[in-house]
Design an enzyme around this catalytic site. Structure first.
Site, PDB file in Angstrom:
ATOM      1  N   CYS A  35       0.806  -1.218   0.000  1.00  0.00           N
ATOM      2  CA  CYS A  35       0.000   0.000   0.000  1.00  0.00           C
ATOM      3  C   CYS A  35       0.836   1.263   0.000  1.00  0.00           C
ATOM      4  CB  CYS A  35      -0.902  -0.001   1.233  1.00  0.00           C
ATOM      5  SG  CYS A  35       0.055  -0.009   2.753  1.00  0.00           S
ATOM      6  N   CYS A 108      -1.036  -4.644   7.405  1.00  0.00           N
ATOM      7  CA  CYS A 108      -0.899  -3.459   8.272  1.00  0.00           C
ATOM      8  C   CYS A 108      -0.156  -3.863   9.558  1.00  0.00           C
ATOM      9  CB  CYS A 108      -2.257  -2.894   8.623  1.00  0.00           C
ATOM     10  SG  CYS A 108      -3.376  -2.734   7.228  1.00  0.00           S
TER      11      CYS A 108
HETATM   12 FE1  FES Z   1      -1.235   0.214   4.411  1.00  0.00          FE
HETATM   13 FE2  FES Z   1      -2.717  -0.620   6.402  1.00  0.00          FE
HETATM   14  S1  FES Z   1      -3.357  -0.150   4.393  1.00  0.00           S
HETATM   15  S2  FES Z   1      -0.598  -0.337   6.380  1.00  0.00           S
END
Ligand code: FES
Length: 156
Positions: A35, A108
Site C-alpha cells: 500500500c 498493516c
Molecule cells: Fe497500508 Fe494498512 S493499508 S498499512
C-alpha cells in the site's frame, strides 16, 4: 462495524507512544509494498535481572489507521520484553487487544512487525535527533534514510 474495527477506533482515540524518541538506542523503518504506507519504530533498552529488555518503544506512522492502532498496542506490549521475546512476536500477537487482524489488514500488522524487527536488528541510531523525519523521508525517497521494504507475503 466489526469488533476489530471498533477496537481500532477506540485505540485511535488515545494512541500510545506516538512520536520520535530522541534518546533511542535503535530505530527501524519499513515501507509496505502493498500500500506504500510507512512506519518507523524507536526502541530504548534497559537492563533487568541481568538481561537486556525493551524499556520503551515509540513509533511514527504514515499508514492506515489499523497500522497506527497496532503500533500503539505493540509499543505498550513490548515493554519489558527481551530481544528474543520481541522478535518472536507475530503481527497478530502485536495487535494485542485489538483482536485478530482481518485478512485485508494483515499487512498493516506486518508493517509494525517489520519496523520492530528492523529496529531489533540493531540499526543503532547514533544521532537520532539529526535523522530526517518520516515525512522528510517520504518527500525525498533518495535521501539518507534507507528503507527496507518487506518481502511480499507468500501465498500459502
Ligand atoms: Fe497500508 Fe494498512 S493499508 S498499512
Amino acid at each position: 462495524m466489526s469488533e476489530f474495527e471498533e477496537n481500532v477506533r477506540k485505540a485511535l482515540a488515545t494512541p500510545q507512544n506516538q512520536g520520535e524518541m530522541q534518546d533511542a538506542d535503535s530505530v527501524g523503518t519499513v515501507g509496505s509494498p502493498d500500500c506504500g504506507d510507512m512506519l518507523r519504530m524507536w526502541l530504548k533498552f534497559t537492563e533487568k535481572d541481568g538481561k537486556k529488555v525493551i524499556d520503551r518503544a515509540t513509533f511514527q506512522s504514515f499508514g492506515c489507521q489499523t497500522a497506527i492502532a497496532v503500533a500503539s498496542m505493540a509499543t505498550e506490549l513490548l515493554k519489558g520484553k527481551t530481544i528474543e521475546q520481541a522478535r518472536a512476536l507475530s503481527a497478530q500477537e502485536l495487535s494485542g487487544e485489538l483482536g485478530a487482524l482481518p485478512p485485508m489488514k494483515i499487512h498493516c500488522g506486518q508493517l509494525v512487525e517489520g519496523a520492530l524487527r528492523n529496529a531489533l536488528d540493531g540499526s543503532v541510531a547514533s544521532t537520532p535527533s539529526t535523522m530526517p523525519t518520516l515525512s522528510d523521508a517520504m518527500k525525498q525517497p533518495s535521501g539518507k534514510v534507507k528503507l527496507n521494504f518487506q518481502n511480499p507475503p507468500t501465498a500459502d
